[in-house]
Design a protein around this motif. Structure first.
Motif, mmCIF file in Angstrom:
data_model
loop_
_atom_site.group_PDB
_atom_site.id
_atom_site.type_symbol
_atom_site.label_atom_id
_atom_site.label_comp_id
_atom_site.label_asym_id
_atom_site.label_seq_id
_atom_site.Cartn_x
_atom_site.Cartn_y
_atom_site.Cartn_z
ATOM 1 N N ASP A 49 0.862 -1.179 0.000
ATOM 2 C CA ASP A 49 0.000 0.000 0.000
ATOM 3 C C ASP A 49 0.896 1.225 0.000
ATOM 4 N N ILE A 50 0.743 2.029 -1.030
ATOM 5 C CA ILE A 50 1.556 3.227 -1.198
ATOM 6 C C ILE A 50 0.618 4.419 -1.373
ATOM 7 N N THR A 51 0.933 5.509 -0.712
ATOM 8 C CA THR A 51 0.230 6.753 -0.982
ATOM 9 C C THR A 51 1.146 7.636 -1.816
ATOM 10 N N MET A 52 0.604 8.673 -2.355
ATOM 11 C CA MET A 52 1.389 9.622 -3.137
ATOM 12 C C MET A 52 1.506 10.920 -2.353
ATOM 13 N N THR A 53 2.398 11.782 -2.784
ATOM 14 C CA THR A 53 2.601 13.042 -2.058
ATOM 15 C C THR A 53 1.417 13.991 -2.217
ATOM 16 N N THR A 54 0.692 13.856 -3.308
ATOM 17 C CA THR A 54 -0.529 14.641 -3.515
ATOM 18 C C THR A 54 -1.576 13.747 -4.155
ATOM 19 N N ALA A 55 -2.829 14.151 -4.061
ATOM 20 C CA ALA A 55 -3.922 13.352 -4.632
ATOM 21 C C ALA A 55 -3.790 13.204 -6.150
ATOM 22 N N ALA A 56 -3.230 14.185 -6.811
ATOM 23 C CA ALA A 56 -3.070 14.142 -8.270
ATOM 24 C C ALA A 56 -1.586 14.055 -8.643
ATOM 25 N N GLU A 61 2.319 6.883 -11.587
ATOM 26 C CA GLU A 61 2.539 5.729 -12.468
ATOM 27 C C GLU A 61 4.015 5.313 -12.468
ATOM 28 N N MET A 62 4.910 6.288 -12.514
ATOM 29 C CA MET A 62 6.331 5.992 -12.515
ATOM 30 C C MET A 62 6.757 5.337 -11.197
ATOM 31 N N ILE A 63 6.235 5.827 -10.073
ATOM 32 C CA ILE A 63 6.579 5.266 -8.773
ATOM 33 C C ILE A 63 6.131 3.817 -8.672
ATOM 34 N N VAL A 64 4.909 3.521 -9.105
ATOM 35 C CA VAL A 64 4.400 2.144 -9.067
ATOM 36 C C VAL A 64 5.212 1.248 -9.991
ATOM 37 N N ASP A 65 5.550 1.739 -11.180
ATOM 38 C CA ASP A 65 6.370 0.951 -12.113
ATOM 39 C C ASP A 65 7.752 0.660 -11.523
ATOM 40 N N GLN A 66 8.366 1.656 -10.889
ATOM 41 C CA GLN A 66 9.675 1.441 -10.261
ATOM 42 C C GLN A 66 9.586 0.407 -9.145
ATOM 43 N N ALA A 67 8.511 0.465 -8.364
ATOM 44 C CA ALA A 67 8.326 -0.514 -7.281
ATOM 45 C C ALA A 67 8.232 -1.924 -7.857
ATOM 46 N N ARG A 68 7.489 -2.096 -8.921
ATOM 47 C CA ARG A 68 7.365 -3.423 -9.550
ATOM 48 C C ARG A 68 8.701 -3.927 -10.052
ATOM 49 N N MET A 69 9.500 -3.048 -10.621
ATOM 50 C CA MET A 69 10.828 -3.455 -11.101
ATOM 51 C C MET A 69 11.716 -3.885 -9.936
ATOM 52 N N ARG A 70 11.625 -3.188 -8.818
ATOM 53 C CA ARG A 70 12.407 -3.555 -7.633
ATOM 54 C C ARG A 70 12.020 -4.932 -7.123
ATOM 55 N N ALA A 72 10.791 -7.370 -8.924
ATOM 56 C CA ALA A 72 11.269 -8.358 -9.892
ATOM 57 C C ALA A 72 12.727 -8.694 -9.619
ATOM 58 N N ARG A 73 13.517 -7.717 -9.215
ATOM 59 C CA ARG A 73 14.924 -7.967 -8.890
ATOM 60 C C ARG A 73 15.066 -8.712 -7.566
ATOM 61 N N LEU A 74 14.167 -8.409 -6.646
ATOM 62 C CA LEU A 74 14.216 -9.025 -5.332
ATOM 63 C C LEU A 74 13.918 -10.515 -5.436
ATOM 64 N N ARG A 75 12.907 -10.840 -6.174
ATOM 65 C CA ARG A 75 12.505 -12.235 -6.361
ATOM 66 C C ARG A 75 11.457 -12.251 -7.461
ATOM 67 N N GLN A 76 11.452 -13.269 -8.262
ATOM 68 C CA GLN A 76 10.462 -13.363 -9.316
ATOM 69 C C GLN A 76 9.100 -13.655 -8.705
ATOM 70 N N MET A 77 8.405 -12.638 -8.290
ATOM 71 C CA MET A 77 7.066 -12.824 -7.762
ATOM 72 C C MET A 77 6.154 -11.716 -8.249
ATOM 73 N N LYS A 78 4.899 -12.028 -8.228
ATOM 74 C CA LYS A 78 3.909 -11.067 -8.655
ATOM 75 C C LYS A 78 3.891 -9.904 -7.675
ATOM 76 N N CYS A 79 3.758 -8.719 -8.199
ATOM 77 C CA CYS A 79 3.687 -7.534 -7.348
ATOM 78 C C CYS A 79 2.358 -6.839 -7.570
ATOM 79 N N LEU A 80 1.644 -6.652 -6.522
ATOM 80 C CA LEU A 80 0.421 -5.868 -6.570
ATOM 81 C C LEU A 80 0.662 -4.638 -5.726
ATOM 82 N N SER A 81 0.265 -3.514 -6.227
ATOM 83 C CA SER A 81 0.401 -2.319 -5.401
ATOM 84 C C SER A 81 -0.921 -1.580 -5.437
ATOM 85 N N ARG A 82 -1.325 -1.156 -4.284
ATOM 86 C CA ARG A 82 -2.513 -0.316 -4.185
ATOM 87 C C ARG A 82 -1.988 1.077 -3.905
ATOM 88 N N SER A 83 -2.252 1.952 -4.821
ATOM 89 C CA SER A 83 -1.805 3.318 -4.578
ATOM 90 C C SER A 83 -3.025 4.223 -4.566
#
Length: 95
Positions: A49-56, A61-70, A72-83
Motif C-alpha cells: 500500500d503506497i500513498t502519493m505526495t498529492t492526490a493528483a 505511475e512511474m513510482i508504481v512501475d519502479q516498485a514493480r521493477m524492484r 522483480a529484482r528481489l525475487r520473481q514474484m507477482k507484485c500488486l500495489s494499491r496506490s
C-alpha cells in the motif's frame, strides 16, 4: 535441481523500495513515509500500500512501475500495489 529462492520478508521489501524515488520530493518513498503497508505471501506475491505526495501526483505511475521493477529484482514474484491518496503520515516518515 535448482533451489527455490526464499520468500522476502517485510524488511527486504522495504529495503528494495528504498530504491524508488519520488523525483519531485527528492527522496525515496520509504523515508518519505509513502509506504503504508507490506504483505508478502508465497502464493499471492507482494502487496504494498503506497500513498502519493498529492492526490493528483504526476509521478504516481512511474513510482508504481519502479516498485514493480524492484520486486522483480528481489525475487520473481507477482507484485500488486494499491496506490491512492491516504495523506502522508508523519509517523511513517523517517527523514
Amino acid at each position: 535441481m535448482s533451489e527455490t529462492p526464499s520468500i522476502p520478508d517485510d524488511d527486504a521489501v522495504r529495503e528494495a523500495l528504498r530504491g524508488v524515488e519520488d523525483l519531485e520530493a527528492g527522496m525515496n518513498i520509504v523515508d518519505l513515509g509513502l509506504v503504508y503497508g507490506i504483505e508478502v505471501d508465497a502464493e499471492q506475491g507482494v502487496l504494498v500500500d503506497i500513498t502519493m505526495t498529492t492526490a493528483a501526483c504526476p509521478m504516481a505511475e512511474m513510482i508504481v512501475d519502479q516498485a514493480r521493477m524492484r520486486f522483480a529484482r528481489l525475487r520473481q514474484m507477482k507484485c500488486l500495489s494499491r496506490s491512492g491518496w491516504y495523506g502522508i503520515h508523519p509517523g511513517r516518515r523517517t527523514r
